[in-house]
Each structure stands twice: as structure tokens, then as C-alpha cells.
Scaffold this motif. Structure first.
Motif, PDB file in Angstrom:
ATOM      1  N   GLN A  86       0.850  -1.194   0.000  1.00 53.83           N
ATOM      2  CA  GLN A  86       0.000   0.000   0.000  1.00 53.83           C
ATOM      3  C   GLN A  86       0.887   1.246   0.000  1.00 53.83           C
ATOM      4  O   GLN A  86       1.349   1.711   1.042  1.00 53.83           O
ATOM      5  CB  GLN A  86      -0.901   0.012   1.246  1.00 53.83           C
ATOM      6  CG  GLN A  86      -1.848   1.202   1.330  1.00 53.83           C
ATOM      7  CD  GLN A  86      -2.967   1.096   0.314  1.00 53.83           C
ATOM      8  OE1 GLN A  86      -2.736   1.138  -0.886  1.00 53.83           O
ATOM      9  NE2 GLN A  86      -4.181   0.969   0.790  1.00 53.83           N
ATOM     10  N   PRO A  87       1.166   1.804  -1.188  1.00 51.13           N
ATOM     11  CA  PRO A  87       1.995   3.012  -1.235  1.00 51.13           C
ATOM     12  C   PRO A  87       1.245   4.213  -0.642  1.00 51.13           C
ATOM     13  O   PRO A  87       0.008   4.211  -0.550  1.00 51.13           O
ATOM     14  CB  PRO A  87       2.247   3.206  -2.737  1.00 51.13           C
ATOM     15  CG  PRO A  87       1.897   1.904  -3.368  1.00 51.13           C
ATOM     16  CD  PRO A  87       0.817   1.317  -2.520  1.00 51.13           C
ATOM     17  N   PRO A  88       1.959   5.249  -0.254  1.00 49.72           N
ATOM     18  CA  PRO A  88       1.285   6.457   0.256  1.00 49.72           C
ATOM     19  C   PRO A  88       0.529   7.193  -0.839  1.00 49.72           C
ATOM     20  O   PRO A  88       0.812   7.029  -2.029  1.00 49.72           O
ATOM     21  CB  PRO A  88       2.448   7.296   0.788  1.00 49.72           C
ATOM     22  CG  PRO A  88       3.654   6.818   0.038  1.00 49.72           C
ATOM     23  CD  PRO A  88       3.423   5.361  -0.222  1.00 49.72           C
ATOM     24  N   GLY A  89      -0.467   7.977  -0.417  1.00 50.57           N
ATOM     25  CA  GLY A  89      -1.195   8.824  -1.348  1.00 50.57           C
ATOM     26  C   GLY A  89      -2.456   8.218  -1.920  1.00 50.57           C
ATOM     27  O   GLY A  89      -3.052   8.800  -2.823  1.00 50.57           O
ATOM     28  N   PRO A  98       2.187  11.242  -2.002  1.00 51.24           N
ATOM     29  CA  PRO A  98       2.769  10.118  -2.748  1.00 51.24           C
ATOM     30  C   PRO A  98       4.253  10.359  -3.006  1.00 51.24           C
ATOM     31  O   PRO A  98       4.716  11.500  -3.084  1.00 51.24           O
ATOM     32  CB  PRO A  98       1.978  10.116  -4.057  1.00 51.24           C
ATOM     33  CG  PRO A  98       1.477  11.519  -4.198  1.00 51.24           C
ATOM     34  CD  PRO A  98       1.246  12.032  -2.811  1.00 51.24           C
ATOM     35  N   LEU A  99       4.988   9.269  -3.130  1.00 49.44           N
ATOM     36  CA  LEU A  99       6.413   9.366  -3.399  1.00 49.44           C
ATOM     37  C   LEU A  99       6.651   9.616  -4.885  1.00 49.44           C
ATOM     38  O   LEU A  99       5.934   9.089  -5.741  1.00 49.44           O
ATOM     39  CB  LEU A  99       7.120   8.085  -2.971  1.00 49.44           C
ATOM     40  CG  LEU A  99       7.082   7.783  -1.464  1.00 49.44           C
ATOM     41  CD1 LEU A  99       7.730   6.441  -1.170  1.00 49.44           C
ATOM     42  CD2 LEU A  99       7.767   8.887  -0.676  1.00 49.44           C
ATOM     43  N   ARG A 100       7.659  10.403  -5.185  1.00 49.94           N
ATOM     44  CA  ARG A 100       7.986  10.745  -6.573  1.00 49.94           C
ATOM     45  C   ARG A 100       9.326  10.175  -7.022  1.00 49.94           C
ATOM     46  O   ARG A 100       9.745  10.382  -8.150  1.00 49.94           O
ATOM     47  CB  ARG A 100       7.985  12.266  -6.747  1.00 49.94           C
ATOM     48  CG  ARG A 100       6.618  12.890  -6.470  1.00 49.94           C
ATOM     49  CD  ARG A 100       6.653  14.399  -6.578  1.00 49.94           C
ATOM     50  NE  ARG A 100       5.340  14.958  -6.319  1.00 49.94           N
ATOM     51  CZ  ARG A 100       4.383  15.103  -7.230  1.00 49.94           C
ATOM     52  NH1 ARG A 100       4.612  14.728  -8.479  1.00 49.94           N
ATOM     53  NH2 ARG A 100       3.211  15.604  -6.908  1.00 49.94           N
ATOM     54  N   ALA A 206       2.282  11.531  -9.718  1.00 54.08           N
ATOM     55  CA  ALA A 206       3.445  11.261  -8.871  1.00 54.08           C
ATOM     56  C   ALA A 206       4.012   9.876  -9.155  1.00 54.08           C
ATOM     57  O   ALA A 206       5.237   9.694  -9.239  1.00 54.08           O
ATOM     58  CB  ALA A 206       3.052  11.392  -7.400  1.00 54.08           C
ATOM     59  N   ASP A 207       3.151   8.887  -9.322  1.00 55.74           N
ATOM     60  CA  ASP A 207       3.616   7.537  -9.630  1.00 55.74           C
ATOM     61  C   ASP A 207       4.306   7.492 -10.991  1.00 55.74           C
ATOM     62  O   ASP A 207       5.336   6.826 -11.160  1.00 55.74           O
ATOM     63  CB  ASP A 207       2.442   6.563  -9.604  1.00 55.74           C
ATOM     64  CG  ASP A 207       1.933   6.279  -8.204  1.00 55.74           C
ATOM     65  OD1 ASP A 207       2.573   6.722  -7.238  1.00 55.74           O
ATOM     66  OD2 ASP A 207       0.887   5.614  -8.080  1.00 55.74           O
ATOM     67  N   PHE A 208       3.737   8.187 -11.964  1.00 60.18           N
ATOM     68  CA  PHE A 208       4.389   8.248 -13.273  1.00 60.18           C
ATOM     69  C   PHE A 208       5.774   8.900 -13.156  1.00 60.18           C
ATOM     70  O   PHE A 208       6.731   8.463 -13.788  1.00 60.18           O
ATOM     71  CB  PHE A 208       3.532   9.038 -14.257  1.00 60.18           C
ATOM     72  CG  PHE A 208       2.369   8.271 -14.832  1.00 60.18           C
ATOM     73  CD1 PHE A 208       2.114   6.970 -14.452  1.00 60.18           C
ATOM     74  CD2 PHE A 208       1.540   8.856 -15.761  1.00 60.18           C
ATOM     75  CE1 PHE A 208       1.046   6.256 -14.985  1.00 60.18           C
ATOM     76  CE2 PHE A 208       0.468   8.163 -16.310  1.00 60.18           C
ATOM     77  CZ  PHE A 208       0.221   6.859 -15.913  1.00 60.18           C
TER      78      PHE A 208
END
Length: 293
Positions: A86-89, A98-100, A206-208
Motif C-alpha cells: 500500500q503506497p502512500p497517497g 505520494p512518493l515521486r 506522482a507515480d508516473f
């Protein structure tokens, strides 16, 4: 519509506002999701096998969350349990940024996943999830931790290959939505809704960006076998880019072709799971010492 947007924030993935049953090739439906066991911010367990012989740890695609795996089951004879990252965001972590970049995600996951390494485990990742799973394998190897018995990757080019499509994370809204619609392709269950996607766009972008800023560093091939799932009509990833994963394992690579676009996993979950189960043959696993607590 506001209620739909809120359900999408909590729901199984970026393109689905509500949870649905997925019919496999035979027309049978997967069972309803079981109670989710939350063990940390990063990990969810979707079934309750008391003493599993194997753990399958799943990594979602861009914009997706742990609940996209809430109906996944492996055959009883594997005595396995399903875990999901479960990633953040998103979903229960929607209040977090979310992580970038990939490295912070890998470092956090390596710490959080440590208690699960006391028995054989495998990684499965789709699209962004494949990249996360691959780099976590290499991080575990570098740190001397137990490694998976198998890495299963889907819908992501071999990590050493450069992208051939232009970056999507900074596209204007109209072009961004068009790219997502193209990625959804012919999927029967990935229903694209412009307003829902607009609400979720910051997380997807952000995921992209995390994927687009990834820089591959050459290392020795993994010593574990690979399984690759590739859609022949995927507009994002060519089949030859999937077959290139072969050079990242010294233990062999199995490739399974599908149809259904980039998100074929949504419509063909049963078929994917059948092939995962076929490749997770614990009889071929070496003696397993697990992690030292």
C-alpha cells in the motif's frame, strides 16, 4: 458524483470507483474479498492462512493500491497467503504525499517487509509495481537479506531499456486523460471517468514521475527465476521489451502472452493467477533459512 469520487479514493485502484467481481476465462467469479489484516502502513494481508508455506507479495500499478488484489487467491494446495503493498497517497493512506522517487520507496519497503521473510516468498508487480518489485529484489540481495523464490513481472519493459513513449507525468490535463484512456484499452472493468481521474490525478502523476525518473544501474542478473506477463496489444509496453527481462535472471525466464491492453490484469486475473500458481513450485525451492529476527 462527490460520493463516487470519495469511493474512488478508497477503492481498489485508479480506474475503478467501486469493487467488483472479476470473471475469469471460464466465466467463474472470484470469491468476495476477505477481511484485510493491516500490519503496517505499507502492507495489507488479504487472506488469513495461519501457517503459510509461501507468501505472494503484490505491488500495484501507478495510481493503484493494495485493494486491487483483494480478490486474489492461490490454490489451497500451495498453502499460500496474499500480501499487497500500500503506497502512500491512496486508499487508507490518501492523506499522505505520494512518493515521486523510487529509492525512498524501496528503503521503506525493505524495512517494512522484513517480518515477512521468515518463509519462502515471491514478488508480483504490474507496471510500476514490476519496477518496485525488481529493485526491492536487488536491494534485498545487496543487504544480505533473504531473496524471493521467484519474481513475477507484468506490463513493464525490462528495467535497463529506455522509454520509447514521451513522459506522461507533466502532460496537460486533456492529454493526460487521453493517455490514461489509451492505457485502459479494451478492458471491460477499467471504466474511465474523467471526474474521478481528475480527483486522483496528483497521485497518478506522482507515480508516473517515480517511474520516469528511474535510472537503471547495472548489476549481476538475479539468481532467481522470472515470470513475465505481456499483453500483445499493450500500447505502453511492447512484447520485445518484456522478453528483454530474460537477461535479468540467471535462473530462467517464463513469458506468458495475453491480450487486453495495459490493464489486461483486471479482466484476466483468474488466468494470471493460474499461471502464477503453476510457476510457484515450492518443490524447486532451496532450503530456506529465513530472516534472522
Amino acid at each position: 458524483m462527490r460520493g463516487d469520487i470519495e469511493r474512488a479514493r478508497l477503492g481498489p485502484d485508479v480506474l475503478l470507483g467501486t469493487s467488483i467481481a472479476i470473471a475469469g476465462p471460464s466465466g467463474r467469479q472470484s470469491r468476495a474479498p476477505e477481511v484485510c489484516f493491516v500490519t503496517s502502513r505499507w502492507l495489507r494481508r488479504w487472506n488469513g492462512v495461519a501457517t503459510p508455506a509461501l507468501r505472494l507479495i503484490c505491488f500495484p500499478y501507478a495510481g493503484g493500491g493494495a485493494s486491487m488484489f483483494n480478490r486474489w487467491r492461490l490454490p489451497d494446495e500451495l498453502d499460500a497467503e496474499i500480501w499487497a503493498v500500500q503506497p502512500p497517497g491512496r486508499e487508507a493512506r490518501r492523506g499522505e504525499e505520494p512518493l515521486r522517487r523510487l529509492e525512498p520507496a524501496i528503503v521503506a519497503l525493505a524495512l517494512e517487509i522484513r517480518p515477512l521473510l521468515d518463509r519462502p516468498f515471491a514478488f508480483f508487480g504490474h507496471s510500476m509495481g514490476a519496477l518496485l518489485a525488481f529493485e526491492l529484489c536487488r536491494y534485498l540481495r545487496r543487504s544480505g537479506a533473504p531473496e524471493p523464490v521467484r519474481l513475477l513481472v507484468s506490463a513493464h519493459r525490462a528495467p535497463d531499456l529506455p522509454p520509447w513513449r514521451p513522459p506522461a507525468s507533466r502532460l496537460p490535463d486533456r492529454e493526460f486523460l487521453a493517455r490514461l484512456t489509451e492505457m485502459a484499452g479494451p478492458s471491460r472493468v477499467a471504466a474511465v471517468n474523467a471526474e474521478l481521474l481528475s480527483a486522483l490525478a496528483p497521485t497518478i502523476r506522482a507515480d508516473f514521475e517515480l517511474c520516469e525518473t528511474y535510472a537503471h544501474v547495472a548489476e549481476e542478473p538475479l539468481s532467481i527465476p522470472l515470470t513475465c506477463f505481456a499483453a500483445v496489444d499493450d500500447p505502453e509496453v511492447r512484447v520485445d521489451e518484456m522478453t528483454a527481462w530474460r537477461r535479468h535472471s540467471s535462473a530462467g525466464c517464463q513469458i506468458y502472452p495475453f491480450v487486453g491492453g495495459h490493464l489486461f490484469i483486471r479482466d484476466q486475473a483468474e488466468d494470471v493467477l493460474d499461471r502464477i500458481a503453476a510457476d510457484l513450485d515450492l518443490d524447486d525451492c532451496p532450503a530456506y533459512g529465513g530472516v534472522q529476527q
